[in-house]
Scaffold this active site. Structure first.
Site, short mmCIF file in Angstrom:
data_model
loop_
_atom_site.label_atom_id
_atom_site.label_comp_id
_atom_site.label_asym_id
_atom_site.label_seq_id
_atom_site.Cartn_x
_atom_site.Cartn_y
_atom_site.Cartn_z
N GLU A 1 -3.42 3.52 -11.52
CA GLU A 1 -2.18 4.25 -11.82
C GLU A 1 -1.60 3.83 -13.16
O GLU A 1 -1.06 4.66 -13.90
CB GLU A 1 -1.16 4.05 -10.69
CG GLU A 1 -1.48 4.82 -9.41
CD GLU A 1 -2.50 4.12 -8.53
OE1 GLU A 1 -2.88 2.97 -8.83
OE2 GLU A 1 -2.92 4.72 -7.51
N HIS B 1 3.07 5.70 2.24
CA HIS B 1 2.77 7.09 1.88
C HIS B 1 3.98 7.97 2.13
O HIS B 1 3.85 9.15 2.44
CB HIS B 1 1.58 7.62 2.70
CG HIS B 1 0.29 6.91 2.42
ND1 HIS B 1 0.03 5.66 2.89
CD2 HIS B 1 -0.81 7.30 1.73
CE1 HIS B 1 -1.20 5.30 2.50
NE2 HIS B 1 -1.71 6.27 1.79
#
Lengths: 322, 328
Positions: A58, A125
């Site tokens: 990321e 999540h």
């Protein structure tokens, strides 16, 4: 035929790729696979070489996109989940956000954050990161709540010369549908009165707009209350003109968000209304957020962790009875 | 070896040393606010890289100890003195200082302090060129130290650059200390060069105190990347001949290390090499010294006379666009 929220995101990216050669997409599993949520389905085939799979990196994904943006491209980075953008935090807040102020060169980067909870998605999540990014100067943070906004705000985000954090709510992906992608032409930075009312204002954004509308309908049925719902649309900038105008009509404010309760967008809204419109208030303003724990996995716990129409009604009844 | 390349590199080394000596004096005299970070002892590595790149075509992301590379790449001295001395006319306008400067549109991004972060940034600049169809013959390069190789950003960035097979050169100057932390508290592999293979990069080792070796090895790494051989990593062994910054006396560096071959001064070596190899003469080098000392003096004097930022007239906006007629 109807268009879902995630369809609109896909459509917007297709439009952008078709109309602007500077646009490319970068993210994990977004190429042939079409993305974890299929927001890029078919785009790799339609636009060869412009929809690129990234490694699970990321930090490097955003670093790469900032570099490409400096060179004149308009990258859209898909974080697989907003939660994972914590790994890219440094590149977002220190590289992208500071760049224009430091060098005079803007960074036209769009970071898509699949945000918020869904049943069973658990602590890693489900997060809502908008307040974290809104805290940093140099970033625009948008939180579309409708199918049309999902489309138009992504188009508008990519058109902006500054880095935009685009928070798309995963719960809305397939649940939220519209007959077609309409728009009311509101630009980024303008809030919308989703439902007019006169007894209290709920300021919400993203998926909570829909929960607020449900609560408002219950209170109408229950006691004829007319609750105004304001959809912020972008949390940075905050459209305080619309918020204050609403509070001036109702005299009562509930700031509603799905994110954790410490600080954040609801705190900012309440602080600003108190500072800028204290005289408009007939009751102490209230905030309603998630509970102060990580987002739980089990659907029963999850449903009670975030604000629900029930908890919103309770907060509103207390607000109305002050 | 290309005579002009070596002469360019050496002149940048010399100019950078003179400039940095002046910056050190200014710092000690209280004329510079914030830190001063020198590249003393690392000029050969840095300049070998900078001189092998072409401004206007290539990309160079310098780090903390790259005055020589910046000069070799073509950054004017005045950009340095203006940034250190806070002139509002500098590239950072007083909004950032010292080595945190650059001109991104000229292919020289402005570093952030977070180590390793420039690796994927340069990768992205190269990706943009690829997408625009103008990557042919372009090289992107950045420098890091031994400490930066421990960061996640470095790992992610180098891996990404390798996956994309971008024409990039990552130069690691292993100067033995990351601030005060020695190699044995920084990494456990035998040699940082071994990592090149792990990442899928071409690997090159060089003695960073030997300017001609730097010119040969770094020049070759750049040529390989330019020629389509994929990303390259150079690991240079040397010793930082200053503290981390001028606030730091570097007293943690053991004396025997200073006296070892690692502690040799690349500039002194370079003078001998330039003369021995017939690339220059004593007279020419002395003339350069005088010329560059004047140039440094002029750049300092000019920056000192220039206006500093005025908070009342500062444009306090962090975004370039306005929404609804208001700053964001």
């Amino acid at each position: 035929m109807s268009v879902t929220y995630v369809d609109a995101i896909r459509e917007a990216q297709e439009t952008l790729l078709r109309e602007d050669p500077r646009v490319f997409l970068y993210g994990q599993d977004i190429s042939k696979f079409g993305g974890a949520f299929k927001a890029t389905k078919g785009l790799a085939e339609a636009f060869p070489g412009r929809v690129l799979d990234s490694p699970i990196s990321e930090d490097a994904m955003i670093g790469m996109a900032v570099g490409a943006a400096i060179e004149g491209m308009r990258p859209i980075v898909e974080m697989q989940f907003a939660d994972f953008s914590s790994v890219a935090f440094n590149q977002i807040v220190n590289q992208a956000a500071t760049h224009y102020y430091r060098t005079g060169v803007p960074v036209p980067l769009t970071v898509r954050l699949p945000s918020g909870g869904t049943p069973g998605s658990g602590p890693f999540h489900s997060q809502s990161m908008e307040a974290i990014y809104a805290h940093y100067p140099g970033l625009v943070v948008v939180t579309p709540a409708t199918v049309a906004d999902a489309y138009h705000m992504l188009i508008d985000a990519v058109a902006m010369d500054d880095p935009v954090v685009y928070c798309e709510h995963k719960f809305l992906y397939r649940w939220l549908k519209a007959p077609r992608i309409n728009g009311d032409g509101l630009p980024i930075g303008k809030a919308r009165i989703t439902r007019p009312g006169k007894h209290a204002t709920v300021v919400a954004y993203s998926a909570m707009v829909h929960e607020a509308v449900r609560a408002a309908e219950r209170l109408r049925d229950e006691g004829g209350w007319e609750i105004e719902v304001v959809d912020l649309r972008s949390v940075k900038p905050l459209d305080m003109d619309t918020v204050l105008a609403s509070v001036s009509r109702t005299g009562r404010l509930l700031a509603l968000g799905e994110a954790f309760p410490w600080g954040g967008v609801t705190a900012e809204v309440v602080a600003r209304v108190c500072a800028e419109g204290f005289h408009l208030l007939d009751a102490p303003p209230r905030r309603l957020n998630s509970r102060d724990t990580p987002v739980p996995y089990h659907p029963k716990l999850w449903a009670a962790h975030r604000p629900t129409p029930e908890s919103i009604c309770i907060a509103l009844r207390e607000l109305l009875s002050f | 070896m290309d005579r002009e390349y070596v002469r360019d590199m050496f002149r940048a080394m010399l100019k950078a040393r003179l400039l940095e000596s002046k910056l050190s004096s200014l710092y000690k005299a209280g004329k510079i606010v914030g830190g001063v970070y020198l590249g003393k002892g690392q000029e050969a590595v840095s300049a070998a890289l900078g001189a092998s790149l072409v401004k206007g075509r290539d990309i160079f992301a310098p780090l903390i100890r790259d005055q020589a590379g910046r000069t070799a790449f073509g950054e004017p001295l005045i950009d340095c003195t203006r940034t250190y001395l806070g002139s509002v006319l500098g590239p950072m306008k007083g909004r950032d200082g010292n080595i945190h400067r650059g001109r991104p549109l000229d292919g020289m991004p402005a570093m952030i302090s977070h180590l390793g972060a420039q690796v994927p940034l340069v990768g992205g600049m190269l990706m943009a060129r690829r997408l625009k169809g103008c990557l042919d013959g372009v090289v992107g390069a950045t420098c890091v130290g031994d400490g930066a190789t421990s960061t996640g950003a470095f790992h992610e960035g180098v891996n990404m650059v390798a996956v994309e097979r971008l024409p990039m050169v990552v130069v690691v100057s292993n100067n033995q200390f990351a601030y005060s932390t020695p190699n044995d508290r920084q990494f456990a592999c035998e040699d940082l060069l071994d990592r090149a293979k792990g990442y899928g990069l071409g690997g090159h080792a060089v003695d960073g105190t030997d300017p001609l070796a730097c010119a040969r090895v770094i020049g070759r790494a750049v040529a390989l990347a330019r020629g389509g051989a994929g990303p390259q990593m150079v690991v240079a062994r040397l010793l930082r001949l200053s503290g981390h910054g001028e606030h730091d006396d570097g007293s943690y560096v053991p004396g025997d290390l200073r006296g070892s071959s690692l502690g040799r001064d690349c500039l002194e070596n370079g003078i001998v090499q330039m003369i021995d190899a017939g690339f220059s003469t004593v007279e020419e080098i002395e003339a350069w010294q005088l010329e560059y000392a004047d140039e440094v003096q002029a750049a300092v004097a000019q920056a000192q006379q220039e206006p500093t930022p005025d908070p009342w007239h500062e444009d306090w906006r962090a975004c370039s666009v306005e929404l609804g007629g208001k700053a964001i």
